[in-house]
Design a protein around this motif. Structure first.
Motif, short mmCIF file in Angstrom:
data_model
loop_
_atom_site.label_atom_id
_atom_site.label_comp_id
_atom_site.label_asym_id
_atom_site.label_seq_id
_atom_site.Cartn_x
_atom_site.Cartn_y
_atom_site.Cartn_z
N UNK A 668 0.85 -1.17 0.00
CA UNK A 668 0.00 0.00 0.00
C UNK A 668 0.89 1.22 0.00
N UNK A 669 0.77 2.00 -1.06
CA UNK A 669 1.60 3.20 -1.22
C UNK A 669 3.08 2.86 -1.07
N UNK A 670 3.47 1.75 -1.68
CA UNK A 670 4.87 1.36 -1.76
C UNK A 670 5.39 0.56 -0.59
N UNK A 671 4.60 0.37 0.47
CA UNK A 671 5.08 -0.35 1.65
C UNK A 671 4.35 -1.68 1.79
N UNK A 692 -6.08 -2.31 6.46
CA UNK A 692 -5.03 -1.30 6.29
C UNK A 692 -5.66 0.08 6.26
N UNK A 693 -5.11 1.06 7.02
CA UNK A 693 -5.58 2.45 6.90
C UNK A 693 -5.17 3.01 5.53
N UNK A 694 -6.08 3.75 4.92
CA UNK A 694 -5.77 4.45 3.67
C UNK A 694 -5.60 5.93 3.95
N UNK A 695 -4.72 6.56 3.19
CA UNK A 695 -4.52 8.00 3.36
C UNK A 695 -5.57 8.78 2.57
N UNK A 696 -5.98 9.93 3.07
CA UNK A 696 -6.93 10.76 2.35
C UNK A 696 -6.34 11.14 1.00
N UNK A 697 -7.16 10.96 -0.05
CA UNK A 697 -6.66 11.23 -1.40
C UNK A 697 -6.25 9.94 -2.09
N UNK A 698 -5.21 10.02 -2.92
CA UNK A 698 -4.82 8.89 -3.75
C UNK A 698 -4.06 7.83 -2.96
N UNK A 699 -4.37 6.55 -3.30
CA UNK A 699 -3.68 5.41 -2.71
C UNK A 699 -3.36 4.42 -3.82
N UNK A 700 -2.12 3.97 -3.85
CA UNK A 700 -1.71 2.98 -4.85
C UNK A 700 -1.60 1.63 -4.16
N UNK A 701 -2.32 0.64 -4.69
CA UNK A 701 -2.37 -0.69 -4.11
C UNK A 701 -1.76 -1.67 -5.11
N UNK A 702 -0.88 -2.52 -4.62
CA UNK A 702 -0.26 -3.53 -5.48
C UNK A 702 -0.19 -4.85 -4.72
N UNK A 703 -0.39 -5.95 -5.43
CA UNK A 703 -0.26 -7.26 -4.82
C UNK A 703 0.66 -8.10 -5.70
N UNK A 704 1.47 -8.93 -5.06
CA UNK A 704 2.35 -9.86 -5.76
C UNK A 704 2.05 -11.26 -5.24
N UNK A 705 1.59 -12.12 -6.15
CA UNK A 705 1.32 -13.51 -5.79
C UNK A 705 2.47 -14.41 -6.21
#
Length: 821
Positions: A668-671, A692-705
């Motif tokens: 989430x947001x690179x972490x 997970x808490x999200x930040x106000x505004x834009x959030x980038x979500x990535x998953x690696x399986x």
């Protein structure tokens, strides 16, 4: 592989011409140069008069169309009108050149709705009732008579062919207009011109059988003959090729053409290559009929498999348990209704296979030959049924149509190894078309159809869905279980299924699911759930589909979000993995489809239970199915079409991933926020979920399986809104994109402070002034001029026609929004 010949001939059943013969001879689709008239004519003369008289006038006006074509391509989902039911005419001029001396010229219809009459010039040559079975009109004599008459002169050697289709309401015709789908009109499947020699096949049929162990197999060939010259002797040549394209047998036998269907040859073989969903092995059969009239050829495919339903237990294919993982389909698509092209059908079937399905029920009528061919080649097992659907039971005309359509369906599709069940009816406990509703008469007629089906095909079982007083009249029964939608909660699914499995010898669960409005999500989709009573059953009862009145239920009191549908599907699939006695199930339905019974749905006149939208765009539940069923690696963050999430600042939000990878790591947001292990019984999302808490505004979500050394990833960007909103008071419209003379327009519902109202679900209406044209009547969330908001938003596309237009959006109790295009 060793084959032993068993050659014999005998009379079987009276035959009819079927589609398979169209491939046997010289044939071609007739798609171009058609004209269409919506409405009726005073008589056939009006269709040919303009050419005959050389008049430049043509009243009424005809529209140029390409086949396949459906009357109701747009009006089936027009929010403001009832769809058209009545006559419509097609006409064309054919250049007929039969290469066979004294051959026959045939028009072969793969399906036309619903009553069809064929004319050559002014001569009626054929009629047919039934919108879904294949049939043929022999136009040979009428063509010859016309070409030899003075009337042919103005047509310069071409032959006028006119076809009247009629889908008018008729209580003595199946399917009933009480059915939850449109009874479409038109030449909505392919029309072929077929040239045959004077002696040719009709009703060419293949029956393939194998024993449970798959050690031996039998191939039986049947056919009738088109033989107007009464030729008495011919030779049949057979050529059989295995799935590896190796010729395994050639055979030559004498044939004496006679009335009805004859059994022409029987062949046994050892150690056949077996057909299955994993390995859909197909044998090719080429049959050549040699006679004094010339050569006629049929070519098709079949396969060998052994299917069995264990009493009160699972389904077994080729000696091994196979959980049937299925869905349903209607022949229906955005913009064309029933007139799906071959490419459209193929793409849909590929999407079903990619989802991981190995079974499909074709609801509620015989479907296009392309569907069956795709099921054969992809490895998708089939339940196919006749359209005896709702309303009750009519008189002898009604019953004879049911018998004829069952006979045609079996004759035309028995060679498909994919077919394992012949359906005899659907929801026949639903009254309304007739003054009397006699359960005993319905039961007796169901028994009659069951006997007929087994006489025509002794190798397959019969089935019906939802008619408890007929469940003993067929082999396989599917009761009504709609846990979590029409009755009860989805957590009651397993107990209801186990009870029903014990109640009938052979059980299958056809139809379950939930409506979902594409693009509508909810942070808490089950706030209503405590209103729903438990322990009261999970069946659907007459009227439960309505959104008003009656018991509390998800279909009435829920939010129709993709979020709730995801939960319901996830739970059902989890539970299906824990029932070893379950034969399988089929989710209703693969694709949203039009229905005249649901004008008040979020997309008017659309049943929105689809795994994909009416244009084939996947909804979120598509990926839930994939995560359970697909063998190809996949990973998907739930909520790709959920651009704005909401909540309080610092509040933990659930993030789900649907995947078939053993492990997944979320960023989430690179972490990294941790690695999760997949466990099918860890609901929801098989344990692949994070808070997970999200930040106000834009959030980038990535998953690696990860699956061994291989990695698979997915990513999405969400906006997180923490501002609270009040009642929506105005609509704001903006042009999002433009290209190729088309603009995408989006509307948002805002409160008095200009904050997006993410729970707004009112209906909005798009209108346009100028030369621009709405791309509407598609039956999709982004293709209807009247549609409910999804999380306070809606969109539509506009064809600009190179000039400026003004678009307005209105809704009750909100200020109108405008945008210049």
């Amino acid at each position: 592989m060793h084959l032993k010949r068993m050659v014999y001939c005998c009379i079987w059943l009276a035959g009819i011409f079927t589609a398979t013969t169209a491939r046997a001879q010289q044939s071609a689709r007739i798609t171009q140069s058609w004209e269409f008239l919506k409405g009726d004519l005073g008589g056939i003369w009006e269709a040919v008069r303009p050419v005959t008289e050389g008049s430049p006038e043509s009243v009424p006006l005809w529209e140029k169309v390409v086949l396949p074509h459906c009357f109701n391509a747009r009006d089936a989902v027009d929010p403001d009108v009832n769809y058209y039911q009545g006559p419509g005419w097609y006409r064309t001029l054919m250049d007929i050149r039969n290469p066979y001396d004294q051959g026959r010229t045939l028009l072969h219809f793969e399906g036309a709705g619903q009553k069809t009459t064929v004319y050559v010039y002014t001569t009626k040559v054929a009629t047919h009732t039934g919108g879904y079975d294949e049939w043929t009109a022999d136009i040979t004599d009428a063509v010859q008579a016309f070409l030899q008459s003075p009337a042919a002169k103005p047509f310069s050697g071409k032959v006028p062919v006119s076809i009247r289709c009629d889908n008018s309401r008729d209580l003595e015709m199946i399917p009933s207009n009480m059915s939850d789908f449109n009874v479409y009109g038109g030449l909505y499947r392919d029309v072929n011109i077929v040239y045959t020699p004077a002696l040719s096949f009709t009703d060419f049929q293949i029956q393939a059988q194998t024993d449970a162990a798959g050690k031996t197999a039998n191939l039986t060939i049947y056919s009738g003959f088109l033989n107007p010259q009464h030729i008495t002797a011919a030779t049949l040549e057979l050529r059989i090729t295995d799935p590896q394209h190796k010729v395994v047998q050639t055979l030559q036998v004498p044939v004496k053409p006679a009335e009805g269907i004859q059994q022409l040859a029987g062949i046994s073989l050892t150690k056949p290559m077996l057909w299955s969903p994993e390995h859909p092995a197909l044998y090719t059969i080429e049959a050549t009929l040699l006679s004094a009239a010339g050569k006629a050829v049929w070519r098709g495919q079949t396969g060998f498999r052994h299917a069995a339903f264990v009493p009160h237990g699972p389904f077994v294919l080729n000696g091994k348990r196979l959980l049937l993982k299925g869905t349903h389909r209607h022949e229906d698509h955005a913009g064309v209704a029933a007139a799906m092209t071959t490419d459209m059908i193929r793409q849909e079937m590929l999407s079903i296979k990619a989802m991981g399905a190995n079974f499909i029920r074709l609801g509620h009528y015989q479907q296009s030959r392309t569907v069956l061919e795709m099921c054969d080649s992809l490895g998708i097992l089939v339940w196919e049924e006749i359209p005896w659907c709702r309303g009750g039971l009519g008189g002898e005309v009604y019953r004879e149509q049911a018998r004829r359509m069952l006979t045609n369906m079996i004759y035309q599709h028995r060679h498909h190894p994919a077919v394992i069940l012949w359906g005899l009816g659907n929801e026949n406990d639903w009254p309304g078309d007739f003054t009397t509703f006699d359960k005993q008469q319905i039961h007796d007629f169901m028994v009659e159809l069951n006997t007929l089906a087994h006489r025509l095909d002794s190798t397959r079982k019969t089935a019906i869905r939802r008619c408890d007083f007929c469940k003993d009249a067929v082999d396989v029964y599917s009761p009504s279980i709609w846990a979590g939608w029409y009755r009860g909660r989805y957590t009651e699914y397993k107990q209801e299924s186990l009870r029903e499995i014990a109640a009938v010898p052979h059980f299958f669960h056809a139809e379950w699911g939930a409506d979902s409005h594409q693009g509508r999500y909810a942070e808490k989709p089950e706030q209503f759930i405590q209103q729903i009573a438990t322990g009261k059953g999970a069946d659907e009862r007459t009227g439960d589909f309505a959104r008003t009145g009656g018991n509390a239920r998800a279909s009435k009191d829920g939010d129709w979000s993709e979020s709730y549908a995801v939960n319901l599907v996830d739970w059902h699939l989890k539970e299906q993995e824990t029932m070893p006695q379950l034969t399988g199930s089929a989710y209703w339905i693969f694709k949203d489809f039009s229905t005249p019974l649901r004008p008040d749905n979020p997309v008017p006149y659309v049943n929105q239970k689809g795994i994909v939208a009416r244009d084939g765009t996947p909804k979120e539940i598509y990926y839930v199915f994939q995560s359970y069923w697909a063998t190809a690696p996949m990973i998907h963050i739930y909520g790709h079409a959920w651009p704005v999430r909401w909540g309080k600042a610092g509040e933990a939000k659930e993030i789900r991933v649907y995947a078939n990878c053993p492990t997944a790591e979320l960023f989430v947001n690179g972490k990294s926020v941790g690695i999760r292990q997949r466990n099918l019984q860890d609901f929801p999302a098989a344990g692949l979920r994070w808070e997970v808490p999200l930040q106000t505004g834009e959030n980038h979500i990535k998953v690696v399986g990860r699956n061994g050394k291989q990695t698979y990833s997915d990513e999405v960007t969400w906006h997180y809104q923490t501002e609270e909103w009040t009642r929506p008071v105005k609509l704001v419209v903006e042009k999002v994109s433009e290209g190729n003379d088309t603009a995408l327009v989006k509307v948002k519902a805002l409160d008095a402070k200009g904050i997006l109202c993410l729970d707004a679900a009112q209906q909005v209406a798009f209108t346009i002034a100028g030369k621009g044209m709405l791309i509407d009547n598609q039956g999709t969330a982004g293709g209807s001029r009247k549609v409910q908001l999804a999380n306070g938003q809606a969109s539509i596309r506009v064809v600009l026609h190179g000039e400026k237009s003004m678009l307005a959006v209105t809704a009750a109790r909100m200020a109108t929004g405008w945008v210049a295009l």
